[in-house]
Design a protein around this motif. Structure first.
Motif, short mmCIF file in Angstrom:
data_model
loop_
_atom_site.label_atom_id
_atom_site.label_comp_id
_atom_site.label_asym_id
_atom_site.label_seq_id
_atom_site.Cartn_x
_atom_site.Cartn_y
_atom_site.Cartn_z
N PRO A 2 10.77 57.61 132.99
CA PRO A 2 12.08 57.54 133.63
C PRO A 2 13.16 57.17 132.63
O PRO A 2 12.91 56.47 131.64
N ASN A 3 14.36 57.65 132.88
CA ASN A 3 15.51 57.34 132.04
C ASN A 3 16.06 55.98 132.46
O ASN A 3 16.72 55.86 133.48
N THR A 4 15.78 54.94 131.69
CA THR A 4 16.22 53.59 132.05
C THR A 4 17.52 53.27 131.35
O THR A 4 17.79 53.74 130.24
N ASP A 5 18.33 52.47 132.01
CA ASP A 5 19.61 52.04 131.46
C ASP A 5 19.39 50.75 130.70
O ASP A 5 18.92 49.76 131.25
N ARG A 6 19.71 50.76 129.41
CA ARG A 6 19.53 49.56 128.59
C ARG A 6 20.61 48.53 128.89
O ARG A 6 21.71 48.86 129.30
N ILE A 7 20.26 47.27 128.64
CA ILE A 7 21.22 46.18 128.70
C ILE A 7 21.61 45.87 127.25
O ILE A 7 20.75 45.69 126.39
N THR A 12 27.11 44.05 120.52
CA THR A 12 27.08 45.51 120.59
C THR A 12 28.30 46.03 121.34
O THR A 12 28.91 47.03 120.93
N VAL A 13 28.69 45.36 122.41
CA VAL A 13 29.88 45.77 123.18
C VAL A 13 31.13 45.66 122.30
O VAL A 13 31.96 46.57 122.29
N ILE A 39 20.87 38.21 132.54
CA ILE A 39 19.55 38.60 132.03
C ILE A 39 18.65 37.38 131.81
O ILE A 39 17.46 37.54 131.57
N SER A 40 19.23 36.19 131.88
CA SER A 40 18.46 34.95 131.81
C SER A 40 19.35 33.83 132.33
O SER A 40 20.49 34.08 132.74
N HIS A 47 25.41 46.88 131.26
CA HIS A 47 24.69 48.15 131.35
C HIS A 47 25.31 49.09 130.32
O HIS A 47 26.53 49.30 130.30
N GLU A 48 24.48 49.65 129.48
CA GLU A 48 24.96 50.54 128.42
C GLU A 48 25.73 51.73 128.99
O GLU A 48 26.76 52.13 128.45
N SER A 49 25.26 52.28 130.09
CA SER A 49 25.93 53.44 130.69
C SER A 49 27.35 53.10 131.15
O SER A 49 28.26 53.91 131.01
#
Length: 79
Positions: A2-7, A12-13, A39-40, A47-49
């Protein structure tokens, strides 16, 4: 597979958008930049997308369900 969306994390942002940290958080408050996702306990990312959609057209970006707000005490969005 499956195409997962990376965090992606703040560094990076910052690199992808060219914005400063304070500008990113101001734009989040204005609703013109994607919200973070937890995420913690002490960490969050994006979300990268959603960031990619903002980079593609910053002036027209609207969150339209990128990251739904977490339910607060009232059960109706943030709060």
């Amino acid at each position: 597979m499956p195409n997962t969306d990376r965090i992606i994390r703040l560094k990076t942002v910052l690199d992808r958008t060219g914005l400063s940290r304070s500008t990113i958080y101001r734009k989040i408050a204005e609703g013109t930049f994607p919200r973070q996702v937890p995420i913690s306990v002490h960490g969050a990312g994006w979300h990268e997308s959603a960031v990619n959609r903002w980079v593609a057209d910053p002036a027209a970006y609207r969150p339209d369900n990128d990251n739904p707000p977490s339910l607060g005490k009232s059960g109706h969005g943030e709060g």
